[in-house]
Design a protein around this motif. Structure first.
Motif, mmCIF file in Angstrom:
data_model
loop_
_atom_site.group_PDB
_atom_site.id
_atom_site.type_symbol
_atom_site.label_atom_id
_atom_site.label_comp_id
_atom_site.label_asym_id
_atom_site.label_seq_id
_atom_site.Cartn_x
_atom_site.Cartn_y
_atom_site.Cartn_z
ATOM 1 N N ALA A 1 39.673 58.772 43.813
ATOM 2 C CA ALA A 1 39.289 57.412 43.423
ATOM 3 C C ALA A 1 38.702 56.664 44.613
ATOM 4 O O ALA A 1 37.715 55.933 44.467
ATOM 5 C CB ALA A 1 40.498 56.669 42.862
ATOM 6 N N ARG A 2 39.279 56.851 45.794
ATOM 7 C CA ARG A 2 38.750 56.176 46.987
ATOM 8 C C ARG A 2 37.347 56.671 47.309
ATOM 9 O O ARG A 2 36.495 55.897 47.778
ATOM 10 C CB ARG A 2 39.695 56.386 48.174
ATOM 11 C CG ARG A 2 41.018 55.649 48.014
ATOM 12 C CD ARG A 2 41.786 55.554 49.314
ATOM 13 N NE ARG A 2 42.298 56.830 49.782
ATOM 14 C CZ ARG A 2 43.458 57.344 49.413
ATOM 15 N NH1 ARG A 2 44.239 56.693 48.547
ATOM 16 N NH2 ARG A 2 43.878 58.510 49.892
ATOM 17 N N ALA A 3 37.078 57.947 47.041
ATOM 18 C CA ALA A 3 35.726 58.476 47.263
ATOM 19 C C ALA A 3 34.734 57.845 46.291
ATOM 20 O O ALA A 3 33.587 57.559 46.658
ATOM 21 C CB ALA A 3 35.729 59.997 47.115
ATOM 22 N N GLU B 1 44.115 52.128 42.772
ATOM 23 C CA GLU B 1 43.083 52.145 43.804
ATOM 24 C C GLU B 1 41.925 51.235 43.397
ATOM 25 O O GLU B 1 41.427 50.436 44.191
ATOM 26 C CB GLU B 1 42.578 53.569 44.045
ATOM 27 C CG GLU B 1 43.565 54.508 44.706
ATOM 28 C CD GLU B 1 43.794 54.215 46.186
ATOM 29 O OE1 GLU B 1 43.010 53.437 46.783
ATOM 30 O OE2 GLU B 1 44.765 54.760 46.734
ATOM 31 N N GLY C 1 44.411 59.849 44.004
ATOM 32 C CA GLY C 1 44.104 58.633 44.752
ATOM 33 C C GLY C 1 42.928 58.813 45.693
ATOM 34 O O GLY C 1 42.006 57.988 45.706
ATOM 35 N N PRO C 2 42.926 59.875 46.499
ATOM 36 C CA PRO C 2 41.777 60.119 47.385
ATOM 37 C C PRO C 2 40.457 60.259 46.635
ATOM 38 O O PRO C 2 39.417 59.817 47.116
ATOM 39 C CB PRO C 2 42.163 61.415 48.102
ATOM 40 C CG PRO C 2 43.659 61.375 48.151
ATOM 41 C CD PRO C 2 44.055 60.777 46.829
ATOM 42 N N ASP D 1 43.156 47.389 43.027
ATOM 43 C CA ASP D 1 43.434 46.752 44.312
ATOM 44 C C ASP D 1 42.167 46.418 45.084
ATOM 45 O O ASP D 1 42.203 45.609 46.020
ATOM 46 C CB ASP D 1 44.357 47.635 45.161
ATOM 47 C CG ASP D 1 45.777 47.673 44.622
ATOM 48 O OD1 ASP D 1 46.106 46.844 43.740
ATOM 49 O OD2 ASP D 1 46.568 48.535 45.069
ATOM 50 N N GLN D 2 41.053 47.031 44.711
ATOM 51 C CA GLN D 2 39.766 46.698 45.318
ATOM 52 C C GLN D 2 39.026 45.631 44.508
ATOM 53 O O GLN D 2 37.870 45.318 44.801
ATOM 54 C CB GLN D 2 38.901 47.953 45.434
ATOM 55 C CG GLN D 2 39.419 48.965 46.445
ATOM 56 C CD GLN D 2 39.440 48.410 47.861
ATOM 57 O OE1 GLN D 2 38.479 47.788 48.304
ATOM 58 N NE2 GLN D 2 40.549 48.621 48.567
ATOM 59 N N ASP E 1 47.605 56.495 40.036
ATOM 60 C CA ASP E 1 47.081 56.454 41.414
ATOM 61 C C ASP E 1 45.648 55.901 41.453
ATOM 62 O O ASP E 1 45.365 54.949 42.185
ATOM 63 C CB ASP E 1 47.137 57.844 42.053
ATOM 64 C CG ASP E 1 48.545 58.257 42.468
ATOM 65 O OD1 ASP E 1 49.497 57.515 42.168
ATOM 66 O OD2 ASP E 1 48.688 59.328 43.098
ATOM 67 N N PRO E 2 44.706 56.473 40.661
ATOM 68 C CA PRO E 2 43.347 55.921 40.664
ATOM 69 C C PRO E 2 43.283 54.499 40.103
ATOM 70 O O PRO E 2 42.529 53.662 40.611
ATOM 71 C CB PRO E 2 42.559 56.896 39.789
ATOM 72 C CG PRO E 2 43.340 58.164 39.829
ATOM 73 C CD PRO E 2 44.771 57.733 39.889
ATOM 74 N N ILE F 1 35.079 54.841 45.038
ATOM 75 C CA ILE F 1 34.928 53.470 45.541
ATOM 76 C C ILE F 1 33.935 53.426 46.697
ATOM 77 O O ILE F 1 33.126 52.492 46.798
ATOM 78 C CB ILE F 1 36.304 52.909 45.959
ATOM 79 C CG1 ILE F 1 37.174 52.690 44.713
ATOM 80 C CG2 ILE F 1 36.148 51.607 46.743
ATOM 81 C CD1 ILE F 1 38.631 52.410 45.017
ATOM 82 N N GLN F 2 33.963 54.434 47.553
ATOM 83 C CA GLN F 2 32.982 54.510 48.640
ATOM 84 C C GLN F 2 31.563 54.589 48.085
ATOM 85 O O GLN F 2 30.650 53.939 48.606
ATOM 86 C CB GLN F 2 33.253 55.726 49.521
ATOM 87 C CG GLN F 2 34.401 55.538 50.497
ATOM 88 C CD GLN F 2 34.490 56.703 51.475
ATOM 89 O OE1 GLN F 2 34.356 57.871 51.080
ATOM 90 N NE2 GLN F 2 34.707 56.411 52.733
#
Length: 238
Positions: free
Chosen positions: A218-220, A34, A215-216, A37-38, A30-31, A222-223
Motif C-alpha cells: 500500500a505504501r508503494a 495506510e 502494508g508495504p 492515514d495519508q 493494513d492497507p 501511495i508513492q
C-alpha cells in the motif's frame, strides 16, 4: 486527497475441505489504514456486495496485526466493511488507484471476474496505480485474458508455491497462483525466505508477496500516487 478503490473477494468455500476462506483480514486492514492515514478516501467493493467473508485463520491470535486491533475499535471502518458496494457499479474514472487484498478467495472469484479484469485494464490505461497483495494478484489473470501479453516480462510477486505448501492448502485450491502467473509470462519474483516482506513495483503495477507485505505494498501505491501528483501522470503499461 486521493480516492482508492479496494476490491475484496466474496468467495468463502474451498475444495476438498470444510474449512472456509475469504479476505485475509490483515491484508485489508493494513492497507486500509495506510491509505486513510495519508488522508485518502477508501471505497470498498466486492462481486456480491455486502459483508465479505473473512478467513477464520486470519483472526487467530498469531495472525493479528495492530491494524486488526484498530479495526475492531473502529465502527466506521466496520460499517464500510460490512456494506461493500457492488463491484459491477464501479468505474475507474471515479478513482485514483486500485488495491486488491488477498485471502484465498480471489482464486475463485476475482481470477474469473469480468468486471474486475476490465477495471484493472481501465486503471492502467488511465495511468492509475494498481496494487495487489498475496492472492489478490489472481485478479490479474482475468485482465491478462482480456489483454493477452499484459503480464509478459512484468516483475510481479504473489503468494508462492512454497508458501502455499507451508500453509497446507495446496489440495484445497483450484490452481497455484505463482505457476499460473509464470505461465502468463510474468517475471515472477519472490523473497528467498518464505513469509518475509517482499514488494515489486513495475510501472503502475505494485504487488506484494504475502500478508506481511500488505502494508508495504500500500505504501508503494501511495508513492506512485505522490509521483502522479508531482509529474501530472504516470506512463501507463503498454
Amino acid at each position: 486527497m486521493k480516492k482508492v478503490l479496494m476490491i475484496l473477494t466474496s468467495h468463502a468455500g474451498m475444495e476438498n475441505t470444510d474449512s472456509k476462506t475469504g479476505v485475509w483480514l490483515g491484508e485489508f486492514t493494513d492497507p486500509y489504514y495506510e491509505f486513510v492515514d495519508q488522508g485518502h478516501t477508501v471505497v470498498l467493493a466486492s462481486p456480491a456486495g455486502g459483508e465479505p467473508p473473512v478467513d477464520p485463520m486470519s483472526k487467530l491470535v498469531e495472525h493479528i496485526t495492530p491494524s486488526n486491533r484498530r479495526f475492531n475499535d473502529d465502527p466506521e471502518a466496520q460499517r464500510l466493511f460490512g456494506n461493500t458496494l457492488m463491484l459491477d457499479t464501479m468505474v475507474a474514472d471515479a478513482f485514483d488507484a486500485l488495491f486488491l487484498p488477498g485471502g484465498h478467495g480471489p482464486l475463485w472469484d476475482l481470477a474469473r471476474d469480468l468486471t474486475s479484469g476490465k477495471l484493472i485494464l481501465d486503471f492502467l490505461s488511465q495511468g492509475k496505480p494498481v496494487g495487489a497483495v498475496c492472492h489478490g494478484p489472481a485478479a490479474l489473470i482475468k485482465a491478462a485474458e482480456l489483454q493477452p501479453g499484459l503480464l509478459r516480462g512484468k516483475r510481479i510477486t504473489a503468494f508462492t508455491n512454497t508458501e502455499e505448501s507451508l500453509v497446507a492448502r495446496i489440495g484445497n485450491i483450484p490452481f497455484k497462483l505463482e505457476s499460473t502467473l509464470r505461465e502468463l509470462g510474468a517475471d515472477f519474483q519472490a523473497s528467498t525466505i518464505p513469509f518475509s516482506i517482499h514488494v515489486e513495483t513495475d510501472g503502475l503495477l505494485v504487488t506484494g508477496q504475502n500478508p506481511m507485505s500488505a502494508g508495504p505494498a500500500a505504501r508503494a501505491v501511495i508513492q506512485l500516487l505522490g509521483a502522479a501528483g508531482e509529474a501530472g501522470a504516470i506512463d501507463p503499461l503498454p
